[in-house]
Design an enzyme around this catalytic site. Structure first.
Site, PDB file in Angstrom:
ATOM      1  N   GLY A  29       0.829  -1.215   0.000  1.00  0.00           N
ATOM      2  CA  GLY A  29       0.000   0.000   0.000  1.00  0.00           C
ATOM      3  C   GLY A  29       0.855   1.252   0.000  1.00  0.00           C
ATOM      4  N   SER A  30       0.163   2.407  -0.046  1.00  0.00           N
ATOM      5  CA  SER A  30       0.882   3.671  -0.219  1.00  0.00           C
ATOM      6  C   SER A  30       1.635   4.104   1.038  1.00  0.00           C
ATOM      7  CB  SER A  30      -0.102   4.765  -0.652  1.00  0.00           C
ATOM      8  OG  SER A  30      -1.125   4.911   0.319  1.00  0.00           O
ATOM      9  N   LYS A  97      -8.257  -4.958   6.186  1.00  0.00           N
ATOM     10  CA  LYS A  97      -7.177  -4.756   5.231  1.00  0.00           C
ATOM     11  C   LYS A  97      -7.547  -5.436   3.904  1.00  0.00           C
ATOM     12  CE  LYS A  97      -2.975  -5.430   6.298  1.00  0.00           C
ATOM     13  NZ  LYS A  97      -2.742  -4.346   5.338  1.00  0.00           N
ATOM     14  N   GLU A 106      -0.289 -10.870   3.624  1.00  0.00           N
ATOM     15  CA  GLU A 106      -0.169  -9.921   4.743  1.00  0.00           C
ATOM     16  C   GLU A 106      -0.519 -10.628   6.051  1.00  0.00           C
ATOM     17  OE1 GLU A 106      -1.189  -5.715   2.423  1.00  0.00           O
ATOM     18  OE2 GLU A 106      -2.810  -6.778   3.397  1.00  0.00           O
TER      19      GLU A 106
HETATM   20  C1  5RP Z   1      -3.229  -3.807   0.934  1.00  0.00           C
HETATM   21  C2  5RP Z   1      -3.616  -3.235   2.240  1.00  0.00           C
HETATM   22  C3  5RP Z   1      -3.113  -1.846   2.557  1.00  0.00           C
HETATM   23  O1  5RP Z   1      -2.204  -1.967   3.596  1.00  0.00           O
HETATM   24  C4  5RP Z   1      -4.256  -0.963   2.940  1.00  0.00           C
HETATM   25  O2  5RP Z   1      -5.168  -0.918   1.870  1.00  0.00           O
HETATM   26  C5  5RP Z   1      -3.795   0.462   3.282  1.00  0.00           C
HETATM   27  O3  5RP Z   1      -3.232   1.065   2.158  1.00  0.00           O
HETATM   28  P1  5RP Z   1      -2.822   2.607   2.117  1.00  0.00           P
HETATM   29  O4  5RP Z   1      -1.690   2.764   3.069  1.00  0.00           O
HETATM   30  O5  5RP Z   1      -2.463   2.856   0.683  1.00  0.00           O
HETATM   31  O6  5RP Z   1      -4.030   3.391   2.538  1.00  0.00           O
HETATM   32  O7  5RP Z   1      -4.281  -3.831   3.046  1.00  0.00           O
HETATM   33  O8  5RP Z   1      -3.802  -5.068   0.725  1.00  0.00           O
END
Ligand code: 5RP
Length: 228
Positions: A29-30, A97, A106
């Site tokens: 994720g970002s 998540k 994860e």
């Molecule tokens: C990916 C995830 C990410 O950790 C979650 O979506 C958060 O992402 P971001 O930091 O971009 O908001 O679970 O599968």
């Protein structure tokens, strides 16, 4: 301060959890992307012996780009720390998540980590899971429709996640589909997590109950720390 600065500040704070000789699970994720880049810098500048265990193709590619050597789970005895983002965090630090469709690896890695550290901005804090986001469920492709129908028993409406720069459904790193399930109410996250995983054809679901140790919450005023 824009949202990317808030995410960077949280990622920077997460570096204080990293020590030499650690095996670190690298989330997806970002927000985690900022952490991986900063970790790469730290490893280089301080000549640390750190190995990363990626949770996705995204985090593996980023680790390589950032100069963090990677290993897979079967090459290590233990994972010291895992760092990842989340889509929702409730007051008991239960999570949703899987927006990035990487929930299965994860959860496998974060469940086994000595410390699971979560990085979010304050927009991710909710009173009750499912308030804003659907629960992503990774499913065996042949079973998607049957599972979507079965989810009606839980009062959930499930939608097959479609790809953006590809025709058809999203295919996960494991070759499966994702159902995004909107629940009327998730009363007991741990119970719901177990129930969903008991449906044949479900590989894993995006409720992460009882596994986060520390949540760092980024705000324009600074980073708050929540602990169980
Ligand atoms: C990916 C995830 C990410 O950790 C979650 O979506 C958060 O992402 P971001 O930091 O971009 O908001 O679970 O599968």
């Amino acid at each position: 301060m824009d949202i990317e600065d808030v995410k960077k500040a949280v990622a920077r704070e997460a570096l204080s959890f990293v020590e030499d000789d650690m095996i670190v699970g690298l989330g997806t994720g970002s927000t985690t992307a900022h952490f991986i880049r900063l970790l790469g810098k730290k490893v280089m500048e301080e000549e640390l012996e750190i190995y990363g265990i990626p949770t996705s193709h995204q985090s593996r590619l980023l680790a390589i780009e950032s100069g963090i050597p990677t290993v897979s789970m079967d090459e290590v005895d233990a994972i010291d720390l895992a760092v990842d983002g989340a889509d929702e965090v409730d007051p008991e630090l239960n999570l949703i998540k899987g927006r990035g469709a990487a929930l299965t690896m994860e959860k496998i890695i974060e469940y086994r980590a000595g410390t699971f550290l979560v990085l979010v901005d304050e927009s991710k804090l909710v009173e009750r899971l499912g308030q804003k986001m659907p629960v992503p469920i990774e499913v065996i492709p042949a079973a998607w429709r049957a599972i979507a129908e079965e989810l009606e028993v839980f009062n959930a409406e499930a939608e097959l996640r479609m790809a953006v720069k590809k025709d058809g459904p999203v295919i996960t790193d494991n070759g499966n589909f994702i159902l995004d399930a909107r629940f009327a109410l998730i009363e007991d996250p741990l119970d719901m997590e177990m129930e969903l995983n008991s449906i044949p054809g479900v590989v894993e679901n995006g409720i992460f109950a009882d596994i986060a140790d520390v949540v760092l919450v980024g705000t324009p005023e600074g980073v708050r720390r929540l602990e169980r």
